[in-house]
Design an enzyme around this catalytic site. Structure first.
Site, PDB file in Angstrom:
ATOM      1  N   ASN A  77       0.904  -1.316  -0.184  1.00  0.00           N
ATOM      2  CA  ASN A  77       0.146  -0.098   0.106  1.00  0.00           C
ATOM      3  C   ASN A  77       0.871   1.306  -0.051  1.00  0.00           C
ATOM      4  OD1 ASN A  77      -3.090  -0.428   0.223  1.00  0.00           O
ATOM      5  ND2 ASN A  77      -2.216  -2.120   1.263  1.00  0.00           N
ATOM      6  N   THR A  96       0.046  -6.338   4.956  1.00  0.00           N
ATOM      7  CA  THR A  96      -0.760  -6.778   5.989  1.00  0.00           C
ATOM      8  C   THR A  96      -2.100  -7.356   5.595  1.00  0.00           C
ATOM      9  OG1 THR A  96       0.218  -4.895   6.956  1.00  0.00           O
ATOM     10  CG2 THR A  96      -1.337  -6.104   8.450  1.00  0.00           C
ATOM     11  N   ASP A 150       1.289  -6.387  11.747  1.00  0.00           N
ATOM     12  CA  ASP A 150       1.213  -4.808  12.182  1.00  0.00           C
ATOM     13  C   ASP A 150       1.340  -4.793  13.572  1.00  0.00           C
ATOM     14  OD1 ASP A 150       0.691  -2.225  12.791  1.00  0.00           O
ATOM     15  OD2 ASP A 150      -0.662  -2.065  10.989  1.00  0.00           O
ATOM     16  N   GLY A 202       4.681  -1.852  10.872  1.00  0.00           N
ATOM     17  CA  GLY A 202       3.486  -0.920  11.423  1.00  0.00           C
ATOM     18  C   GLY A 202       4.414  -0.194  12.497  1.00  0.00           C
ATOM     19  N   HIS A 241      11.430  -5.076  11.195  1.00  0.00           N
ATOM     20  CA  HIS A 241      11.793  -3.696  11.176  1.00  0.00           C
ATOM     21  C   HIS A 241      12.368  -3.593  12.687  1.00  0.00           C
ATOM     22  CE1 HIS A 241       9.068  -3.063   7.854  1.00  0.00           C
ATOM     23  NE2 HIS A 241       9.417  -1.772   7.718  1.00  0.00           N
ATOM     24  N   GLU A 293      14.101   1.326  14.814  1.00  0.00           N
ATOM     25  CA  GLU A 293      13.353   2.223  13.948  1.00  0.00           C
ATOM     26  C   GLU A 293      13.274   3.585  14.529  1.00  0.00           C
ATOM     27  OE1 GLU A 293      10.024   1.044  11.981  1.00  0.00           O
ATOM     28  OE2 GLU A 293       9.791   2.613  10.416  1.00  0.00           O
ATOM     29  N   ASP A 343      11.178   0.907   0.450  1.00  0.00           N
ATOM     30  CA  ASP A 343      10.150   0.833   1.523  1.00  0.00           C
ATOM     31  C   ASP A 343       8.777   1.224   1.068  1.00  0.00           C
ATOM     32  OD1 ASP A 343       9.309   0.678   4.061  1.00  0.00           O
ATOM     33  OD2 ASP A 343      10.285   2.736   4.639  1.00  0.00           O
TER      34      ASP A 343
END
Ligand code: 5GP
Length: 348
Positions: free
Chosen positions: A17, A101, A140, A175, A202, A205, A288
């Site tokens: 997305n 997701t 997420d 997420g 991830h 971050e 990304d």
């Protein structure tokens, strides 16, 4: 830039997305307007998703929420998957690991319908585009542990699927990093690994992540690190993390534009890419969210080349590092490596 475009590239960190081009968003908006009529909320929505500008990570998550309100049917998921794959193929990406997701939107789409739509489209696009595509399902961390368990149990159904076997290769944990705690997700990650999924997490971050980063690394749960922006900070842990990551050759997914636009690094020159590449550590250059951050994989290679004085040979090495970091079984990785090497040799 022209040279970077010609490189046979491997994209390992692309959120579906977040990868929507302006053209795709426009098509989705038109479809929504047909469904709902033109509303004030759609106009303000257009403002929310305006692309390119710098905004902090928190604000970016508002953009994702807005985009999700457009991608709430199987038809929309098929459309975005198709467009995103075609755009990566046009950019010279030969192997793409998409991540997304699975969403359950009552009355509109179930998680299984969501994943089926992505996988069906991947198969169709691989027939016509010069690209190989695999899927990671994303957990997420903002949606809670219950949602993550349900995503994992859905993912397991594809391991021996008669049509989709071999296409869902791993689990991503992403997420909003300011929500939830990765420590709560460790049992899920252990189970995912036991089932044979590769894990991309991830990690580090944001600043406030020392405890969870420690726990994930200590448990040996991560096959690739997303961002790792704060891994090297001088907080007493930097050296410890660095040693562990170097010792275990854990590849790091590098997303330059994303990190700069979300203001998690101050400048390209100060990006942690410099430290890790100086150590010859395996890195994978990635986009990304190419839509939200207005970039392409070609552009990300160019940014690295320009800011770190990379030679053509360095760029070739980066393409090959990314091949090695792919979540493919060794027989398929051999084919990909061969193909990338052949194309690279023609560029010499
Ligand atoms: P989707 O999973 O809906 O296809 O892609 C958008 C989602 O990816 C976002 O809602 C978010 O969960 C995740 N995502 C995209 N970019 C980032 C990022 O830079 N950091 C983190 N932690 N998650 C991201």
């Amino acid at each position: 830039l022209t040279y970077c475009k010609k490189l046979p590239k491997v994209e390992l960190h692309a959120h579906l997305n977040g990868s929507l081009s302006d053209g795709t968003v426009l098509q989705l908006l038109e479809a929504k307007e047909k469904e709902l009529g033109s509303t004030d909320s759609l106009s303000s929505f257009k403002m929310t998703i305006s692309k390119g500008p710098e905004r902090c990570l928190r604000e970016c998550f508002r953009v994702f929420e807005a985009l999700h309100s457009l991608t709430d049917s199987q038809e929309a998921i098929r459309k975005i998957t198709k467009n995103v794959i075609q755009e990566f193929a046009e950019d010279g990406v030969r192997y793409l690991e998409l991540r997304t997701t699975p969403k359950n939107i009552p009355g509109k789409i179930t998680k299984k319908e969501y994943v089926d739509a992505v996988l069906e489209t991947m198969i169709n696009e691989m027939k016509t585009c010069r690209i190989m595509v695999r899927l990671l399902v994303s957990v997420d961390r903002g949606r809670g542990v219950g949602d993550a368990w349900s995503t994992l149990s859905l993912a397991k159904q594809y391991l021996d699927h008669d049509v989709f076997k071999g296409l869902l290769v791993g689990i991503d944990v992403s997420g909003n990093p300011n929500k939830g705690n990765l420590i709560d997700y460790i049992p899920i990650l252990k189970e995912a690994k036991k089932c044979g999924f590769k894990l991309a997490v991830h990690l580090a971050e944001v600043k406030s992540c020392v405890e969870e980063t420690d726990a994930v690394l200590e448990n040996g749960l991560v096959d690739r690190i997303g961002h790792g922006t704060y891994l090297l900070k001088n907080n007493g842990y930097g050296i410890k993390y660095q040693k562990k990551i170097l010792k275990n050759f854990i590849p790091i997914e590098i997303c330059m534009s994303s990190n700069l636009k979300t203001q998690s690094v101050r400048s390209f020159e100060k990006h942690h890419f410099g430290v890790w590449s100086g150590l010859k550590h395996p890195l994978a250059i990635c986009t990304d969210d190419k839509g939200v951050y207005c970039t392409t994989l070609t552009n990300e290679y160019y940014i690295c080349a320009k800011n770190f004085n990379l030679s053509e040979q360095d760029l070739h090495e980066l393409c090959l590092y990314a091949v090695e970091a792919a979540f493919l079984p060794s027989s398929e990785k051999d084919i990909l490596r061969q193909m990338v090497k052949e194309e690279l040799s023609k560029l010499m």
